[in-house]
Design an enzyme around this catalytic site. Sequence first.
Site, PDB file in Angstrom:
ATOM      1  N   CYS A 261       0.846  -1.188   0.000  1.00 32.57           N
ATOM      2  CA  CYS A 261       0.000   0.000   0.000  1.00 32.57           C
ATOM      3  C   CYS A 261       0.884   1.241   0.000  1.00 32.57           C
ATOM      4  CB  CYS A 261      -0.983  -0.017   1.165  1.00 32.57           C
ATOM      5  SG  CYS A 261      -0.262  -0.333   2.794  1.00 32.57           S
ATOM      6  N   SER A 294       3.403  -2.204   3.895  1.00 31.41           N
ATOM      7  CA  SER A 294       3.278  -0.755   3.726  1.00 31.41           C
ATOM      8  C   SER A 294       4.494  -0.222   3.001  1.00 31.41           C
ATOM      9  CB  SER A 294       3.202  -0.065   5.089  1.00 31.41           C
ATOM     10  OG  SER A 294       4.487  -0.053   5.698  1.00 31.41           O
ATOM     11  N   ASP A 295       4.341   0.918   2.356  1.00 34.19           N
ATOM     12  CA  ASP A 295       5.523   1.617   1.872  1.00 34.19           C
ATOM     13  C   ASP A 295       6.327   2.071   3.099  1.00 34.19           C
ATOM     14  OD1 ASP A 295       7.385   2.829   0.226  1.00 34.19           O
ATOM     15  OD2 ASP A 295       5.889   3.704  -1.096  1.00 34.19           O
ATOM     16  N   CYS A 296       7.544   2.578   2.855  1.00 33.50           N
ATOM     17  CA  CYS A 296       8.486   2.819   3.952  1.00 33.50           C
ATOM     18  C   CYS A 296       8.554   4.315   4.296  1.00 33.50           C
ATOM     19  CB  CYS A 296       9.878   2.341   3.560  1.00 33.50           C
ATOM     20  SG  CYS A 296       9.888   0.706   2.773  1.00 33.50           S
ATOM     21  N   SER A 298       4.784   4.280   5.493  1.00 30.23           N
ATOM     22  CA  SER A 298       3.439   4.846   5.377  1.00 30.23           C
ATOM     23  C   SER A 298       2.754   5.056   6.722  1.00 30.23           C
ATOM     24  CB  SER A 298       2.539   3.930   4.544  1.00 30.23           C
ATOM     25  OG  SER A 298       3.041   3.711   3.279  1.00 30.23           O
TER      26      SER A 298
END
Length: 767
Positions: A261, A294-296, A298
């Site tokens: 995401c 998650s993106d890093c 988010s």
Amino acid sequence: MAPAECSVLVSLSIVLLLCFGPVCSQAQPVFACDVSSNPGLKNFSFCDPSLDVKARVDDLVARLTLQEKIGWLVHAAKGVSRLGIPSYGWWSEALHGVSDVGGGSRFTGPVPAATSFPQVILTGATFNESLFQAIGKVVSTEARAMYNVGSAGLTFWSPNVNIFRDPRWGRGQETPGEDPLLTSKYAAAYVRGLQEREDGDKSRLKVAACCKHYTAYDVDNWKGIQRYNFNAVVTQQDMDDTFQPPFKSCVLDGNVASVMCSYNQVNGKPTCGDPDLLAGVIRGEWKLNGYIVSDCDSLNEILYAQHYTKTPEEAAALAVNSGLDLNCGEFLTKHAQAAVDRGLLNETTINRAISNNFATMMRLGFFDGSPKDQLYGNLGPKDVCTPQNQELAREVARQGIVLLKNGPGSLPLSPTAIKSLAVIGPNAAVTHTMIGNYEGKPCNYTSPLQGLTASVPTVYHPGCSGVSCGTAQVDAAKNVAAAADAVVMVMGSDQSIEGESLDRVSITLPGQQQLLISQVASVSKGPVILVVMSGGGMDVQFAKDDPKITSILWVGFPGEAGGAAIADVIFGYYNPSGRLPMTWYPQSYVEKVNMTDMNMRADPTRGYPGRSYRFYKGPTVFSFGYGLSYSQFDHKLVKAPTSVSMDLEEDHVCRSSTCRSIDAAGRSCKNNAAIEVHLSVKNVGRMGGAHTVLLFSSPPEVHGAPRKQLLGFEKVHLVPQGEGVVRFNVDVCKHLSLVDEKGNRKVALGEHVLHVGNLKHSLNVII
Ligand SMILES: *[C@@H]1O[C@H](CO)[C@@H](O)[C@H](O)[C@H]1NC(C)=O
Ligand SMILES: *[C@@H]1O[C@H](CO)[C@@H](O)[C@H](O)[C@H]1NC(C)=O
Ligand SMILES: *[C@@H]1O[C@H](CO)[C@@H](O)[C@H](O)[C@H]1NC(C)=O
Ligand SMILES: *[C@@H]1O[C@H](CO)[C@@H](O)[C@H](O)[C@H]1NC(C)=O
Ligand SMILES: *[C@@H]1O[C@H](CO)[C@@H](O)[C@H](O)[C@H]1NC(C)=O
């Protein structure tokens, strides 16, 4: 502590001590269940490869404390030594070759480099589906080889399948372009190339891919608007027919093991904290077999950039309760326990998350003991950067390069007739620029200058001190050009112009590049070839209009062998067959349109022109699908029905009243309405080469239908005068359908116009 666990601990610490030096830690893969050095581990069912994944995961989860579980909710996962589980770094990247971005993989050990394929946008331009998969297969082989010597992880957060919606997006280069069908096919094929094992065992993974960034993410940093808190306002219609299809195809067609995401919000909700998008769509509707990451980082942004929750515990709980399984970052390390303590998050939900993570690692063989004893166990440094792999990198670049303009007597240049070639421009002698972002360490480089010099004598001048080209060295470059038989100017951008966290404001060539090109062209006595090296499209209308600029090539960021491929095309060793995977807009477009406007469809009431070839009707510099060849190809329709009848129930409402469309989920679609379209393609030119056939349809104007959309693409190689048949199997409900205002798929009734090049064919969909 039980005695059995104690003995495991003792033997593990011996292993750790022996392996403390850099040599050992780099030469050994990281894996769990090392039963040969810790026979006690045999007692754990989770270490038993003969059991099914679920039973093993359940066994493992039941043995962990809450603290240990939380350690497996984050990308730098914490080892559980009492159970023989080492620490593991989840974050590896392999966008177009194994990369060291993220730290899960590295080139500091026995493997100093890996094959660096062209940046994905150029791969998209090949329109060659089998090639997409072939690249993935090479990348995963090199990844496994690196894993075996402790240089790589097994979980790769690639590909990027966001739609390249706006030419300014700095990360558009990472994607296969603006079309949902092309992106969907690329996504599934690349994922299969990465994940599928040569033994055909679909329950296991060669490496795990990840489709990102879910969803409607394509603003990085535009005029100060940042991805971390950007709220993408997206209609249900655009969501379902533009932004979601590539992700759906990743999961359903590619069986991807992970979805990431994004940072942004969609319609006011952070994607990583939206239960409808995660648990509802990815897990519920699409049935992802894998983990949502998650993106890093988010989760951090949900709290600090978006202020979407009041406390960190609420943000942590929101994400995991919404369906997130793994946090890239440390947010859950810091806040998950407190979220549990406050009753916001329970252990059952944490179990779900880590079960998805562990299941993926089981499918990768991580819990099966030493990889040396498994499939791929004999891969090693010798299997990385092989001549064949490097040749494939060159082949991809050749197949992708797009010929945009070619005047009479220009390309291909004759390597025997040219006695002196001027090679000019800030990208003429570059190496690192060619591999774009999310790059690794390439096996070798061939710069454009090196590639061209291998065939003819060259004289080089950079023309500007860098791509930003503040002050062009016009006179010096002109002197070099005036003395040469032909001129190749390698211009464009690099990561300082378009990149991650860097969207463009202008889409013209940077600085004084245009001035340099026009001035150099004006004094040249022979052909002038403009080579645009860039990720996004450039407004090069001036060059298109200038008769002194005889040819234009777009080469994307062409990878480690880019210069060799450019020379292959320029000298006619390869006949170009690439097609633009995105619209090239004029600068006036970006002056009129906000990058943040997510609407795909035009809205004349507010002067909004719409986006992509599917909806934008205004002027373009070059359109989607455009690309020339050194040969000519004729198309003839040899088979195509003029009508197709949809099978409706007796009492269907459209039998008694007039309908403009029918539901694509209804009975008529269950009966598989498919049509065959066969084209004969003939190479009527003098040079053999590949030809890319793009089949489009223009649906009836209903539900804000696209003006045209790609139904399928095929690439054929034809010798001079050679003829071939290209067959498309068009599923009416899948390919001819469109998405209505509410997000439902519909088949429009009435006349659909199929087209390939100038050929048009009318197909009536009736009931
Ligand atoms: C494994 O389990 C068996 C049977 O429960 C037990 O006898 C044995 O001691 C265990 N081995 C170790 C190393 O813990
Ligand atoms: C597509 O790529 C494959 C490599 O996987 C190559 O063998 C094939 O020739 C390409 N197709 C065309 C028509 O160029
Ligand atoms: C745990 O939390 C989830 C999500 O809030 C909830 O649906 C579930 O009932 C809870 N389970 C337990 C055992 O409390
Ligand atoms: C690396 O590329 C250069 C330029 O094309 C070439 O001359 C050289 O032979 C290559 N080196 C290796 C080891 O292949
Ligand atoms: C662009 O966005 C700005 C800021 O949100 C807004 O004020 C402006 O009206 C928008 N312009 C257009 C043409 O939509």
